[in-house]
Motif scaffolding. Structure first.
Motif, PDB file in Angstrom:
ATOM      1  N   TRP A  39       0.822  -1.213   0.000  1.00 24.56           N
ATOM      2  CA  TRP A  39       0.000   0.000   0.000  1.00 24.56           C
ATOM      3  C   TRP A  39       0.859   1.267   0.000  1.00 24.56           C
ATOM      4  CZ3 TRP A  39      -4.425   1.725  -1.384  1.00 24.56           C
ATOM      5  CH2 TRP A  39      -4.983   2.878  -0.830  1.00 24.56           C
ATOM      6  N   MET A  40       1.914   1.255   0.813  1.00 23.43           N
ATOM      7  CA  MET A  40       2.769   2.450   0.900  1.00 23.43           C
ATOM      8  C   MET A  40       3.427   2.715  -0.458  1.00 23.43           C
ATOM      9  SD  MET A  40       3.404   3.577   4.223  1.00 23.43           S
ATOM     10  CE  MET A  40       2.811   3.114   5.816  1.00 23.43           C
ATOM     11  N   VAL A  41       3.986   1.663  -1.056  1.00 28.54           N
ATOM     12  CA  VAL A  41       4.660   1.850  -2.344  1.00 28.54           C
ATOM     13  C   VAL A  41       3.643   2.273  -3.399  1.00 28.54           C
ATOM     14  CG1 VAL A  41       6.000   0.713  -4.152  1.00 28.54           C
ATOM     15  CG2 VAL A  41       6.450   0.178  -1.758  1.00 28.54           C
ATOM     16  N   ALA A  42       2.467   1.639  -3.383  1.00 30.85           N
ATOM     17  CA  ALA A  42       1.471   1.898  -4.423  1.00 30.85           C
ATOM     18  C   ALA A  42       0.905   3.301  -4.339  1.00 30.85           C
ATOM     19  CB  ALA A  42       0.342   0.877  -4.318  1.00 30.85           C
ATOM     20  N   THR A  43       0.809   3.852  -3.129  1.00 29.88           N
ATOM     21  CA  THR A  43       0.155   5.153  -3.007  1.00 29.88           C
ATOM     22  C   THR A  43       1.112   6.310  -3.292  1.00 29.88           C
ATOM     23  OG1 THR A  43       0.441   4.821  -0.639  1.00 29.88           O
ATOM     24  CG2 THR A  43      -1.785   4.602  -1.510  1.00 29.88           C
ATOM     25  N   ILE A  44       2.417   6.044  -3.350  1.00 25.61           N
ATOM     26  CA  ILE A  44       3.346   7.138  -3.654  1.00 25.61           C
ATOM     27  C   ILE A  44       3.021   7.789  -5.006  1.00 25.61           C
ATOM     28  CG2 ILE A  44       5.766   7.724  -4.115  1.00 25.61           C
ATOM     29  CD1 ILE A  44       6.472   5.558  -1.982  1.00 25.61           C
ATOM     30  N   PRO A  45       2.887   7.012  -6.103  1.00 27.01           N
ATOM     31  CA  PRO A  45       2.601   7.679  -7.382  1.00 27.01           C
ATOM     32  C   PRO A  45       1.302   8.465  -7.386  1.00 27.01           C
ATOM     33  CG  PRO A  45       2.435   5.289  -7.586  1.00 27.01           C
ATOM     34  CD  PRO A  45       3.104   5.571  -6.295  1.00 27.01           C
ATOM     35  N   VAL A  46       0.240   7.947  -6.747  1.00 31.27           N
ATOM     36  CA  VAL A  46      -1.018   8.699  -6.785  1.00 31.27           C
ATOM     37  C   VAL A  46      -0.897   9.951  -5.919  1.00 31.27           C
ATOM     38  CG1 VAL A  46      -2.328   7.604  -4.913  1.00 31.27           C
ATOM     39  CG2 VAL A  46      -3.519   8.446  -6.916  1.00 31.27           C
ATOM     40  N   ALA A  47      -0.104   9.864  -4.843  1.00 26.76           N
ATOM     41  CA  ALA A  47       0.127  11.062  -4.029  1.00 26.76           C
ATOM     42  C   ALA A  47       0.873  12.101  -4.855  1.00 26.76           C
ATOM     43  CB  ALA A  47       0.919  10.693  -2.775  1.00 26.76           C
ATOM     44  N   VAL A  48       1.857  11.644  -5.645  1.00 26.89           N
ATOM     45  CA  VAL A  48       2.583  12.568  -6.525  1.00 26.89           C
ATOM     46  C   VAL A  48       1.616  13.204  -7.511  1.00 26.89           C
ATOM     47  CG1 VAL A  48       4.309  12.687  -8.367  1.00 26.89           C
ATOM     48  CG2 VAL A  48       4.805  11.397  -6.274  1.00 26.89           C
ATOM     49  N   GLU A  49       0.740  12.378  -8.097  1.00 27.61           N
ATOM     50  CA  GLU A  49      -0.228  12.913  -9.067  1.00 27.61           C
ATOM     51  C   GLU A  49      -1.111  13.982  -8.407  1.00 27.61           C
ATOM     52  OE1 GLU A  49      -3.452  10.363 -10.216  1.00 27.61           O
ATOM     53  OE2 GLU A  49      -4.210  11.827 -11.666  1.00 27.61           O
ATOM     54  N   VAL A  50      -1.652  13.654  -7.241  1.00 28.43           N
ATOM     55  CA  VAL A  50      -2.598  14.563  -6.596  1.00 28.43           C
ATOM     56  C   VAL A  50      -1.892  15.831  -6.113  1.00 28.43           C
ATOM     57  CG1 VAL A  50      -4.137  14.836  -4.614  1.00 28.43           C
ATOM     58  CG2 VAL A  50      -4.239  12.763  -5.980  1.00 28.43           C
ATOM     59  N   VAL A  51      -0.740  15.666  -5.461  1.00 28.29           N
ATOM     60  CA  VAL A  51      -0.098  16.821  -4.834  1.00 28.29           C
ATOM     61  C   VAL A  51       0.627  17.704  -5.856  1.00 28.29           C
ATOM     62  CG1 VAL A  51       1.669  17.525  -3.172  1.00 28.29           C
ATOM     63  CG2 VAL A  51       0.079  15.678  -2.607  1.00 28.29           C
ATOM     64  N   PHE A  52       1.319  17.068  -6.812  1.00 29.33           N
ATOM     65  CA  PHE A  52       2.126  17.877  -7.729  1.00 29.33           C
ATOM     66  C   PHE A  52       1.415  18.216  -9.029  1.00 29.33           C
ATOM     67  CE2 PHE A  52       5.236  15.901  -4.934  1.00 29.33           C
ATOM     68  CZ  PHE A  52       5.929  17.034  -4.524  1.00 29.33           C
ATOM     69  N   GLN A  53       0.401  17.418  -9.410  1.00 26.65           N
ATOM     70  CA  GLN A  53      -0.298  17.729 -10.652  1.00 26.65           C
ATOM     71  C   GLN A  53      -1.695  18.316 -10.394  1.00 26.65           C
ATOM     72  OE1 GLN A  53       0.227  13.881 -13.042  1.00 26.65           O
ATOM     73  NE2 GLN A  53       0.773  15.489 -14.503  1.00 26.65           N
ATOM     74  N   LEU A  54      -2.558  17.533  -9.726  1.00 26.74           N
ATOM     75  CA  LEU A  54      -3.968  17.923  -9.664  1.00 26.74           C
ATOM     76  C   LEU A  54      -4.240  19.136  -8.775  1.00 26.74           C
ATOM     77  CD1 LEU A  54      -5.571  14.365  -9.534  1.00 26.74           C
ATOM     78  CD2 LEU A  54      -5.628  15.971 -11.437  1.00 26.74           C
ATOM     79  N   ILE A  55      -3.655  19.156  -7.580  1.00 26.91           N
ATOM     80  CA  ILE A  55      -3.990  20.247  -6.658  1.00 26.91           C
ATOM     81  C   ILE A  55      -3.521  21.605  -7.207  1.00 26.91           C
ATOM     82  CG2 ILE A  55      -3.590  21.193  -4.335  1.00 26.91           C
ATOM     83  CD1 ILE A  55      -3.837  18.345  -3.248  1.00 26.91           C
ATOM     84  N   PRO A  56      -2.243  21.755  -7.610  1.00 25.62           N
ATOM     85  CA  PRO A  56      -1.840  23.070  -8.152  1.00 25.62           C
ATOM     86  C   PRO A  56      -2.643  23.475  -9.384  1.00 25.62           C
ATOM     87  CG  PRO A  56       0.015  21.510  -8.162  1.00 25.62           C
ATOM     88  CD  PRO A  56      -1.123  20.821  -7.506  1.00 25.62           C
ATOM     89  N   TRP A  57      -2.986  22.488 -10.211  1.00 19.32           N
ATOM     90  CA  TRP A  57      -3.720  22.774 -11.454  1.00 19.32           C
ATOM     91  C   TRP A  57      -5.163  23.154 -11.137  1.00 19.32           C
ATOM     92  CZ3 TRP A  57      -7.357  19.036 -13.445  1.00 19.32           C
ATOM     93  CH2 TRP A  57      -7.756  19.233 -14.774  1.00 19.32           C
ATOM     94  N   SER A  58      -5.773  22.465 -10.145  1.00 15.91           N
ATOM     95  CA  SER A  58      -7.164  22.781  -9.827  1.00 15.91           C
ATOM     96  C   SER A  58      -7.268  24.121  -9.100  1.00 15.91           C
ATOM     97  CB  SER A  58      -7.788  21.662  -8.980  1.00 15.91           C
ATOM     98  OG  SER A  58      -7.205  21.636  -7.703  1.00 15.91           O
ATOM     99  N   LEU A  59      -6.177  24.551  -8.444  1.00 15.28           N
ATOM    100  CA  LEU A  59      -6.190  25.860  -7.795  1.00 15.28           C
ATOM    101  C   LEU A  59      -5.842  26.974  -8.774  1.00 15.28           C
ATOM    102  CD1 LEU A  59      -4.398  24.882  -4.475  1.00 15.28           C
ATOM    103  CD2 LEU A  59      -6.720  25.780  -4.660  1.00 15.28           C
ATOM    104  N   GLY A  60      -5.478  26.589 -10.016  1.00 10.45           N
ATOM    105  CA  GLY A  60      -5.150  27.590 -11.025  1.00 10.45           C
ATOM    106  C   GLY A  60      -3.703  28.060 -10.967  1.00 10.45           C
ATOM    107  N   TRP A  61      -2.874  27.385 -10.158  1.00 17.14           N
ATOM    108  CA  TRP A  61      -1.468  27.787 -10.073  1.00 17.14           C
ATOM    109  C   TRP A  61      -0.697  27.369 -11.313  1.00 17.14           C
ATOM    110  CZ3 TRP A  61      -0.519  25.712  -4.399  1.00 17.14           C
ATOM    111  CH2 TRP A  61      -1.314  26.466  -3.520  1.00 17.14           C
TER     112      TRP A  61
END
Lengths: 155, 555, 53
Positions: B190-212
């Motif tokens: 679980w820890m290894v598997a969730t790293i990529p989705v955390a990267v996606e959410v934190v570095f791609q989706l959140i900044p993009w959804s906030l308009g940054w």
């Protein structure tokens, strides 16, 4: 670690079966040219409507019985809206999206692929049976996803 | 008074503080399950053409609610609760302070995250389904909520690792209990598997959804998602396997078939369930044929530990049944405790896993995926695997876990109700999934509101199947309600007493190769496999990326 | 602290019955049936794929 004799046989048979699947898939994909659609061409999704040939989606005859279909998949429809080809026509579909992700599927055929903004997806199908084939979007794309469809008439 | 209380603690499977933590997780899981069941039933009825939703509700909104709550919230909360209880049970019936601390901090973060994501779904600000494919853009609060759920689950994992380290320190040179070992494996996965989705959410989706950031790399976001998405299904499956390997043998009065083979199966599942994500992306452009095939081959390797599991399960049943006097090729089968829901529910789950596994092999078979990709066959597939195999096992576990944690008894009446519940769930799931599989082969799409495609004859021919699907969904809803009632009874009303926490043992001491517990070796091998499977493709996707996509809200 | 090893020494079964010597004919038959289900369904879809090509 001791394996029961039957378990050994079972695992050998199982692994052998999986190896057979892989072998058949490789032959079919790479020797018979039936690999899944993997076009690597890219396009700017914000400029689809001004990039030829997607600025003017439609069918172009490229051979005796062969057509190129340049299409766009957008929320919530396909362009061109209706297409017609003669029986036995081979159609090369090239599809891209100016907005979100869509799907492109012709039920009853193996034409089934994702349409990603920024990429061009391609697949080829030869229509040997007459009829009105349904083309539908099979990836959720928004509130009107369920109406996103068109047809291609073969006669 | 004091003596009485002490006696009650003794009667419980684990001490009160550990039990309270596990129950807190299990009950959030079942609340999410209940809400998700309502959403699921509504979807089935809509798609079956039986009802229409009111105008303030949208099909894709309840579809998002169903997917997020069932697949992410119900599963993750239940799994953590179950693992904590079993880890406590097999390490002395208790959890030390820091394990409890991690467990509760994780629970709080996950509940807050769930509430944030859930609120956005209710407000129709996040109808992006549980796969949240960009460039569909949900509210940033939805992404932050899901990120909190993941981070909370990590904190809970640290608690399990902490318990494991403590046990190893106090029991030098011994093999860890099988339940503990399997929990640690599940959590490493679980820890290894969730790293990529955390990267996606934190570095791609959140900044993009906030308009940054104005645009997003679609291909990379999908690859990171499915890097996570496939081990996610193994994260659901492994705890069910723990129940099959460790708990079910005890329930039927048998033994663990082979300690070391069970551990080996888990290690294989850990290694080969992660570097395989492209088999979810077989039908998309931008990934070459060769790389797809590499992931397909790795995917088919992960079938082997499941073949081992199938053998182990039948072997446990046969050896136990033969000891009870079963003779002939299949006589042992009749000797199994068919009226005990603690066995019957997980057994039905195992049955579902046979067509589930066969379907999974088909889905992952490279070009064959074209026959089923994004059709409702896929929906049928994961309903018999997670909704069948995994959920029935979790139900079967809950019937003894909840009373074991509350110091109550699974009464004969509750057992009978559990049997009825299992039959309803199984029949409902069978009808619904069989209809979905059949319809999918004819090309009916998944994740689609009721439609006739302008009365196209092909789409009209699917209607009968859709009605069967809706009927199955109705049965499933009845079973879900029944389940919640039974669990409510077992938590608050059942008579006090001792309910066994079934942990099986091997028949005689079996040597276990030391290498199986050398985690640095396995995590190292896993890292190498991941770099081989993903290193080059991800580098390419960053260096030669398509022009990015701006956000869209199409609902 | 209860460990597996402790409880294992408590069980007093004859050490001769190794798991690999047990009668597992039924298990073998059952897994072969599972294997056949996998094979048949896979070839079924492979056939459908070839037919639709």
């Amino acid at each position: 670690m001791h394996l029961h004799r039957y378990e050994k046989i079972w695992l050998i048979l199982g692994a052998g079966g999986l190896a057979l699947f892989i072998l058949l898939l490789c032959i079919n994909a790479f020797a018979m040219g039936m690999a899944p659609p993997s076009n690597m061409t890219m396009i700017d999704p914000t400029k689809v409507t001004e990039t030829p040939p997607f600025d003017n989606p439609g069918l172009t005859k490229v051979g005796d019985q062969e057509y190129d279909a340049y299409m766009t998949a957008f929320a919530f429809g396909f362009a061109p809206n209706k297409m017609e080809v003669p029986l036995g026509a081979k159609v090369n579909f090239h599809v891209t999206s100016p907005d979100v992700i869509h799907g492109f599927q012709i039920p009853g055929t193996n034409v089934n692929f994702m349409v990603l903004p920024g990429h061009i997806s391609s697949a080829t199908y030869t229509f040997d049976e007459p009829g009105e084939y349904l083309i539908l979007c099979n990836e959720y794309c928004g509130a009107g996803h369920q109406v996103m469809a068109t047809t291609i008439i073969v006669k | 008074m004091n003596i009485l209380q002490k006696d009650q603690t003794k009667a419980a499977a684990v001490d009160r503080s550990a039990a309270r933590l596990s129950l807190a997780y299990v009950w959030v899981a079942y609340i999410a399950f209940g809400v998700a069941a309502i959403a699921g039933m509504l979807q089935g009825m809509v798609r079956g053409g039986i009802i229409e939703l009111p105008s303030w509700m949208n099909y894709y909104q309840i579809l998002t609610a169903h997917g997020v709550l069932m697949a992410l919230i119900f599963t993750t909360f239940f799994i953590i609760g179950f693992l904590y209880s079993g880890v406590a049970k097999t390490t002395g019936g208790t959890l030390h302070g820091s394990a409890l601390g991690w467990g509760w901090s994780g629970w709080i973060l996950m509940v807050v995250g769930t509430a944030m994501a859930g609120t956005m779904i209710i407000l129709n600000e996040a109808s992006v389904l549980y796969t949240f494919y960009a460039p569909l853009k949900a509210s940033p609060i939805f992404y932050i909520g899901t990120a909190l759920v993941v981070v909370g689950s990590w904190l809970a994992g640290f608690g399990i690792f902490s318990r494991y380290r403590k046990w190893r320190r106090l029991n030098k040179g011994q093999n860890s209990p099988l339940f503990l070992y399997m929990s640690v494996t599940t959590y490493i996965l679980w820890m290894v598997a969730t790293i990529p989705v955390a990267v996606e959410v934190v570095f791609q989706l959140i900044p993009w959804s906030l308009g940054w950031t104005p645009t997003i790399n679609i291909m990379l976001s999908r690859t990171l998602f499915w890097f996570f998405g496939h081990p996610l299904v193994y994260f659901w499956l492994l705890p069910a396997y723990i129940a099959w390997y460790v708990c079910v043998p005890r329930v039927i009065g048998g033994h663990i078939f082979s300690d070391s083979l069970s551990r080996l199966a888990f290690i294989c599942l850990l290694l080969f369930s992660i570097p395989v994500g492209f088999h979810h992306q077989l039908m998309e452009p931008g990934i070459s044929e060769g790389w797809k095939m590499i992931h397909v081959i790795l995917t088919l390797i992960v079938v082997i530990p499941s073949l081992m599991t199938a053998f182990s399960m039948f072997a446990i049943f046969e050896t136990t049944g033969r000891k009870k006097g079963g003779v002939g090729l299949f006589g042992w089968f009749k000797k199994l405790p068919w009226t005990d829901v603690r066995f019957f529910a997980p057994f039905m789950g195992m049955l579902f896993f046979i067509p589930g596994g066969a379907g999974g092999i088909i889905n992952a078979s490279n070009q064959l995926n074209a026959v089923v990709h994004n059709t409702i066959w896929v929906t049928g597939h994961f309903h018999i695997t997670i909704g069948g195999a995994v959920a029935l096992t979790f139900f079967g576990v809950s019937f003894w876990l909840v009373p074991a944690l509350t110091g109550r008894k699974l009464t004969p009446t509750a057992n009978r109700m559990g049997m009825v519940q299992t039959v309803f769930w199984s029949v409902g799931m069978f009808l619904m999934s069989a209809a979905m599989h059949a319809m999918g082969l004819q090309g009916a799409p998944r994740r689609t509101d009721y439609t006739t495609y302008m009365d196209h004859p092909l789409a009209l021919s699917w209607m009968d199947y859709q009605r069967v699907m809706a009927f199955g969904g109705g049965l499933l809803f009845v079973a879900a309600v029944l389940l919640i009632l039974i669990l409510f009874y077992l938590t608050f009303m059942a008579p006090k007493g001792h309910e066994e926490y079934p942990i099986a043992e091997t028949e005689e001491a079996q040597p276990v190769p030391r290498i199986l517990e050398r985690w640095t070796v396995w995590v190292g091998v896993l890292a190498v496999l991941i770099v081989l499977a993903y290193g080059y493709p991800i580098m390419e996707q960053i260096q030669h990326q398509a022009p990015g996509s701006p956000p869209f809200r199409t609902w | 602290m209860e460990t597996q090893r402790n409880t294992q020494t408590e069980t007093k079964k004859s050490p001769q019955t190794q798991p690999h010597q047990e009668n597992l004919k039924g298990t073998f038959a059952a897994v072969i049936i599972v294997g056949l289900i996998i094979l048949l369904s896979w070839f079924g879809i492979f056939g459908l794929f070839l037919e639709r090509a």
